[in-house]
Write a protein that holds these residues in place. Structure first.
Motif, PDB file in Angstrom:
ATOM      1  N   VAL A  85       0.962  -0.996  -0.053  1.00 41.13           N
ATOM      2  CA  VAL A  85       0.095  -0.228  -0.102  1.00 41.13           C
ATOM      3  C   VAL A  85       0.937   1.249   0.074  1.00 41.13           C
ATOM      4  O   VAL A  85       1.968   1.232   0.669  1.00 41.13           O
ATOM      5  N   ASP A  86       0.539   2.302  -0.932  1.00 41.68           N
ATOM      6  CA  ASP A  86       1.368   3.521  -0.906  1.00 41.68           C
ATOM      7  C   ASP A  86       0.412   4.711  -0.510  1.00 41.68           C
ATOM      8  O   ASP A  86      -0.793   4.639  -0.571  1.00 41.68           O
ATOM      9  N   HIS A  87       1.074   5.420   0.063  1.00 38.90           N
ATOM     10  CA  HIS A  87       0.629   6.839   0.752  1.00 38.90           C
ATOM     11  C   HIS A  87       0.748   7.852  -0.410  1.00 38.90           C
ATOM     12  O   HIS A  87       1.792   8.052  -0.785  1.00 38.90           O
ATOM     13  N   VAL A  88      -0.440   8.094  -1.279  1.00 40.15           N
ATOM     14  CA  VAL A  88      -0.451   9.043  -2.160  1.00 40.15           C
ATOM     15  C   VAL A  88       0.188  10.373  -1.884  1.00 40.15           C
ATOM     16  O   VAL A  88       1.139  10.575  -2.540  1.00 40.15           O
ATOM     17  N   ARG A  89       0.017  11.021  -0.743  1.00 42.30           N
ATOM     18  CA  ARG A  89       0.813  11.933  -0.282  1.00 42.30           C
ATOM     19  C   ARG A  89       1.681  11.437   0.889  1.00 42.30           C
ATOM     20  O   ARG A  89       1.071  11.027   2.052  1.00 42.30           O
ATOM     21  N   PRO A  90       2.812  11.474   0.564  1.00 43.12           N
ATOM     22  CA  PRO A  90       3.734  10.898   1.642  1.00 43.12           C
ATOM     23  C   PRO A  90       3.701  11.452   2.983  1.00 43.12           C
ATOM     24  O   PRO A  90       3.213  12.872   3.252  1.00 43.12           O
ATOM     25  N   LEU A  91       3.617  10.608   4.051  1.00 39.56           N
ATOM     26  CA  LEU A  91       3.488  11.175   5.487  1.00 39.56           C
ATOM     27  C   LEU A  91       4.508  12.086   5.803  1.00 39.56           C
ATOM     28  O   LEU A  91       4.434  13.159   6.512  1.00 39.56           O
ATOM     29  N   THR A  92       5.907  11.951   5.347  1.00 38.54           N
ATOM     30  CA  THR A  92       6.878  12.971   5.318  1.00 38.54           C
ATOM     31  C   THR A  92       6.605  14.378   4.725  1.00 38.54           C
ATOM     32  O   THR A  92       7.335  15.244   5.325  1.00 38.54           O
ATOM     33  N   LYS A  93       5.599  14.331   4.082  1.00 37.74           N
ATOM     34  CA  LYS A  93       5.267  15.690   3.298  1.00 37.74           C
ATOM     35  C   LYS A  93       3.890  15.933   3.549  1.00 37.74           C
ATOM     36  O   LYS A  93       3.413  16.908   2.725  1.00 37.74           O
ATOM     37  N   GLY A  94       3.371  15.768   4.750  1.00 34.27           N
ATOM     38  CA  GLY A  94       2.076  16.127   5.359  1.00 34.27           C
ATOM     39  C   GLY A  94       0.789  15.240   4.907  1.00 34.27           C
ATOM     40  O   GLY A  94      -0.223  15.792   5.290  1.00 34.27           O
ATOM     41  N   GLY A  95       1.166  14.312   4.440  1.00 29.15           N
ATOM     42  CA  GLY A  95       0.059  13.151   4.243  1.00 29.15           C
ATOM     43  C   GLY A  95      -0.475  12.500   5.505  1.00 29.15           C
ATOM     44  O   GLY A  95       0.319  12.720   6.527  1.00 29.15           O
ATOM     45  N   TRP A  96      -1.833  11.982   5.289  1.00 34.62           N
ATOM     46  CA  TRP A  96      -2.466  11.460   6.485  1.00 34.62           C
ATOM     47  C   TRP A  96      -2.257  10.245   6.538  1.00 34.62           C
ATOM     48  O   TRP A  96      -2.397   9.412   5.434  1.00 34.62           O
ATOM     49  N   GLU A  97      -2.067   9.338   7.777  1.00 35.76           N
ATOM     50  CA  GLU A  97      -2.204   7.880   7.852  1.00 35.76           C
ATOM     51  C   GLU A  97      -3.954   7.817   7.987  1.00 35.76           C
ATOM     52  O   GLU A  97      -4.484   7.504   9.222  1.00 35.76           O
ATOM     53  N   HIS A  98      -4.471   7.572   6.715  1.00 33.80           N
ATOM     54  CA  HIS A  98      -5.891   7.653   6.418  1.00 33.80           C
ATOM     55  C   HIS A  98      -6.346   6.624   5.477  1.00 33.80           C
ATOM     56  O   HIS A  98      -5.313   6.969   4.338  1.00 33.80           O
ATOM     57  N   GLU A  99      -7.215   5.921   5.246  1.00 35.07           N
ATOM     58  CA  GLU A  99      -7.401   5.112   4.236  1.00 35.07           C
ATOM     59  C   GLU A  99      -7.878   5.893   2.731  1.00 35.07           C
ATOM     60  O   GLU A  99      -7.497   5.495   1.577  1.00 35.07           O
ATOM     61  N   ASP A 100      -8.201   7.128   3.057  1.00 33.88           N
ATOM     62  CA  ASP A 100      -8.355   8.274   1.700  1.00 33.88           C
ATOM     63  C   ASP A 100      -6.887   8.447   0.960  1.00 33.88           C
ATOM     64  O   ASP A 100      -6.786   9.131  -0.032  1.00 33.88           O
ATOM     65  N   ASN A 101      -5.920   8.443   1.830  1.00 31.13           N
ATOM     66  CA  ASN A 101      -4.508   8.583   1.350  1.00 31.13           C
ATOM     67  C   ASN A 101      -3.814   7.415   1.092  1.00 31.13           C
ATOM     68  O   ASN A 101      -2.695   7.372   0.750  1.00 31.13           O
ATOM     69  N   LEU A 102      -4.312   6.070   0.826  1.00 30.65           N
ATOM     70  CA  LEU A 102      -3.709   4.932   0.515  1.00 30.65           C
ATOM     71  C   LEU A 102      -4.368   4.228  -0.534  1.00 30.65           C
ATOM     72  O   LEU A 102      -5.400   4.122  -0.979  1.00 30.65           O
ATOM     73  N   VAL A 103      -3.544   3.753  -1.735  1.00 32.97           N
ATOM     74  CA  VAL A 103      -3.681   2.975  -2.723  1.00 32.97           C
ATOM     75  C   VAL A 103      -3.008   1.620  -2.904  1.00 32.97           C
ATOM     76  O   VAL A 103      -1.705   1.571  -2.271  1.00 32.97           O
ATOM     77  N   PRO A 104      -3.593   0.774  -3.676  1.00 28.65           N
ATOM     78  CA  PRO A 104      -2.735  -0.536  -3.888  1.00 28.65           C
ATOM     79  C   PRO A 104      -1.754  -0.335  -5.042  1.00 28.65           C
ATOM     80  O   PRO A 104      -1.923   0.517  -5.855  1.00 28.65           O
ATOM     81  N   VAL A 105      -0.396  -0.834  -4.784  1.00 27.71           N
ATOM     82  CA  VAL A 105       0.962  -0.570  -5.628  1.00 27.71           C
ATOM     83  C   VAL A 105       1.567  -1.961  -5.604  1.00 27.71           C
ATOM     84  O   VAL A 105       1.715  -2.670  -4.668  1.00 27.71           O
ATOM     85  N   CYS A 106       2.462  -1.968  -6.516  1.00 25.29           N
ATOM     86  CA  CYS A 106       3.399  -3.029  -6.685  1.00 25.29           C
ATOM     87  C   CYS A 106       4.651  -2.505  -5.867  1.00 25.29           C
ATOM     88  O   CYS A 106       4.871  -1.323  -5.701  1.00 25.29           O
ATOM     89  N   LYS A 107       5.335  -3.196  -5.455  1.00 28.54           N
ATOM     90  CA  LYS A 107       6.848  -3.127  -4.629  1.00 28.54           C
ATOM     91  C   LYS A 107       7.676  -2.268  -5.519  1.00 28.54           C
ATOM     92  O   LYS A 107       8.139  -1.017  -5.026  1.00 28.54           O
ATOM     93  N   PRO A 108       7.820  -2.566  -6.991  1.00 27.07           N
ATOM     94  CA  PRO A 108       8.939  -1.533  -7.792  1.00 27.07           C
ATOM     95  C   PRO A 108       8.194  -0.537  -7.684  1.00 27.07           C
ATOM     96  O   PRO A 108       9.078   0.794  -7.332  1.00 27.07           O
TER      97      PRO A 108
END
Length: 146
Positions: A85-108
């Protein structure tokens, strides 16, 4: 070289959580978040090294939700099989630890994107994600509206 007792005590504190607590709220949503140098709480989201993810919301997303998002479809960035799972807006750049900020992604894709904002990453992958995910489209629009 001889260290002072203060220097020696700080040497062992490298992985100890900070004690500065700063709680704020996102002006756009009003959600409470903890900013950098806040102490860790049990169950709080952390990086593999054990440090707190900066900007993370106080209440972490349950593991079941992470699994559901990871298994909800292919990688939004390339279309390959999702594995994380990826944080669309990274936590280190103000993103939230919330399901609205999470999407399925591959490892690469997850490794390649890292803590980059969408506008800082590969435009072809971002375009693919905008077409597949409303979450990515909303974040990209937020980043590019200026």
């Amino acid at each position: 070289m001889h260290r002072t007792s203060a220097e020696a005590s700080h040497q062992g504190d490298r992985h100890r959580p900070s004690t500065n607590l700063l709680e704020t709220s996102d002006p756009a949503t009003g959600r409470q978040c903890r900013q950098r140098n806040a102490p860790l709480k049990t169950g709080e989201p952390t990086t593999p090294g054990g440090t707190r993810k900066l900007g993370a919301e106080v209440r972490p997303v349950p593991a079941e939700m992470y699994a559901a998002i990871r298994n909800s479809g292919p990688c939004v960035y390339c279309g390959g099989p999702s594995a994380v799972v990826d944080h669309v807006r990274p936590l280190t750049k103000g993103g939230w630890e919330h399901e609205d900020n999470l999407v399925p992604v591959c490892k690469p894709c997850n490794s390649s994107k890292g803590a980059k904002l969408l506008r800082e990453w590969k435009t072809d992958r971002v375009a693919h994600a905008i077409a597949l995910s409303a979450k990515v489209a909303v974040e990209y629009a937020r980043l590019t509206r200026f």
